[in-house]
Design a protein around this motif. Structure first.
Motif, short mmCIF file in Angstrom:
data_model
loop_
_atom_site.label_atom_id
_atom_site.label_comp_id
_atom_site.label_asym_id
_atom_site.label_seq_id
_atom_site.Cartn_x
_atom_site.Cartn_y
_atom_site.Cartn_z
N GLU A 60 0.83 -1.30 -0.47
CA GLU A 60 -0.59 -0.13 -0.08
C GLU A 60 0.99 1.24 -0.19
OE1 GLU A 60 -2.54 0.83 4.23
OE2 GLU A 60 -3.71 0.01 2.71
N GLU A 61 -0.04 2.73 -1.32
CA GLU A 61 1.17 3.37 -0.97
C GLU A 61 1.05 4.26 0.03
OE1 GLU A 61 1.85 5.32 -4.85
OE2 GLU A 61 2.73 3.14 -5.56
N TYR A 62 1.87 5.05 0.50
CA TYR A 62 1.77 6.20 1.94
C TYR A 62 2.29 7.19 1.47
CZ TYR A 62 1.83 8.59 6.29
OH TYR A 62 1.56 9.60 7.29
N LYS A 63 1.69 8.23 1.08
CA LYS A 63 2.83 9.32 0.75
C LYS A 63 3.09 10.42 1.71
CE LYS A 63 0.72 9.21 -4.37
NZ LYS A 63 -0.02 9.96 -4.94
N GLU A 64 4.19 10.81 2.22
CA GLU A 64 4.66 11.53 3.49
C GLU A 64 4.11 13.25 2.60
OE1 GLU A 64 7.68 12.33 6.64
OE2 GLU A 64 8.00 10.44 5.36
N GLY A 65 4.01 14.10 3.57
CA GLY A 65 3.43 15.57 3.41
C GLY A 65 4.54 16.15 3.11
N GLY A 66 5.34 16.96 2.25
CA GLY A 66 5.69 16.95 2.20
C GLY A 66 6.86 17.01 1.68
N GLU A 67 7.59 15.43 1.45
CA GLU A 67 7.81 14.93 0.87
C GLU A 67 7.59 14.31 -0.44
OE1 GLU A 67 11.13 13.44 -0.45
OE2 GLU A 67 11.68 13.09 1.84
N ASN A 68 8.35 15.14 -1.23
CA ASN A 68 8.35 14.18 -2.82
C ASN A 68 8.79 13.88 -4.16
OD1 ASN A 68 5.95 16.17 -2.54
ND2 ASN A 68 7.19 18.15 -2.85
N ARG A 69 10.33 13.74 -3.36
CA ARG A 69 10.98 12.47 -3.52
C ARG A 69 10.02 10.88 -4.04
NH1 ARG A 69 15.76 12.57 -0.91
NH2 ARG A 69 15.22 12.12 1.33
N PHE A 70 9.58 10.46 -2.89
CA PHE A 70 9.13 8.97 -2.81
C PHE A 70 8.15 9.24 -2.56
CE2 PHE A 70 12.25 9.41 0.64
CZ PHE A 70 11.62 8.48 1.19
N THR A 71 7.28 8.06 -2.60
CA THR A 71 5.95 7.48 -1.99
C THR A 71 6.92 5.88 -0.94
OG1 THR A 71 5.21 6.08 -3.56
CG2 THR A 71 4.15 7.78 -3.06
N HIS A 72 6.08 5.43 0.28
CA HIS A 72 6.24 4.98 1.13
C HIS A 72 5.44 3.75 0.99
CE1 HIS A 72 9.09 7.41 4.04
NE2 HIS A 72 7.85 8.25 3.82
N LYS A 73 6.59 2.70 0.69
CA LYS A 73 4.84 1.61 0.36
C LYS A 73 5.48 0.54 1.29
CE LYS A 73 6.16 1.36 -5.14
NZ LYS A 73 6.56 1.20 -5.87
N LEU A 74 4.30 0.62 1.78
CA LEU A 74 4.41 -0.78 2.94
C LEU A 74 3.77 -2.24 3.10
CD1 LEU A 74 2.78 2.27 5.11
CD2 LEU A 74 4.58 1.59 5.26
N PRO A 75 4.08 -3.33 3.30
CA PRO A 75 3.25 -3.93 3.03
C PRO A 75 2.16 -4.55 4.05
CG PRO A 75 4.80 -4.40 4.50
CD PRO A 75 4.91 -3.37 4.12
N VAL A 76 0.86 -4.70 3.07
CA VAL A 76 -0.28 -5.35 3.29
C VAL A 76 -0.49 -7.03 4.15
CG1 VAL A 76 -2.21 -4.84 3.05
CG2 VAL A 76 -0.96 -3.34 2.44
#
Length: 145
Positions: A40-56
């Motif tokens: 599942e992708e999680y977009k962190e506010g202020g961080e535009n270089r990547f999205t976190h990909k968390l195992p579900v």
């Protein structure tokens, strides 16, 4: 000191606990022993270089077994009971890789396998080929020992 050589991938058997027939352990190919994570992708506010990909959750592929057609197979009876009578009886299945002496090297224990698909190769009077049946199983998970 001896160097390690990976095992051969052609000496194996597939065990179904309800079948005592040695022919039901022989398959030409075994595939589908795969496991992966859904993410599942999680977009962190202020961080535009990547999205976190968390195992579900963990996802397992379907087990596919291929062999020359066998007449009088208990495994195929298990399949036809499921497809004809809707009698789905989950079963454990073991895929056992063996060494040159026939001793187990690695065992994949597939849990709660149920029939999914049964395919018989085309019959063609213009070819001289063996009739091949492919059976597919869906399962919950596997363990390795």
């Amino acid at each position: 000191m001896t160097e390690y050589y990976p095992p051969w991938g052609f000496y194996y058997r597939v065990d179904f606990p309800f079948s005592g027939d040695a022919n039901d352990t022989r398959f030409q190919t075994v595939s589908g022993l795969t496991v992966e994570y859904d993410t599942e992708e999680y977009k962190e506010g202020g961080e535009n270089r990547f999205t976190h990909k968390l195992p579900v959750r963990t996802k397992y592929g379907d087990l596919s077994l291929k062999r020359g057609m066998l007449v009088g197979s208990q495994v195929i009876s298990w399949f036809t009971d499921a497809f004809r009578d809707r009698d789905f009886r989950p079963s454990a299945v073991s895929v056992i890789l063996m060494n040159e002496e026939g001793q187990p090297l690695r065992t994949w224990k597939v849990a709660h396998a149920v029939p999914k698909k049964w395919t018989v190769s085309d019959l063609n009077a213009n070819e001289n080929s063996v009739v091949v049946e492919t059976i597919e199983l869906t399962y919950r998970y596997f363990t390795v020992s």
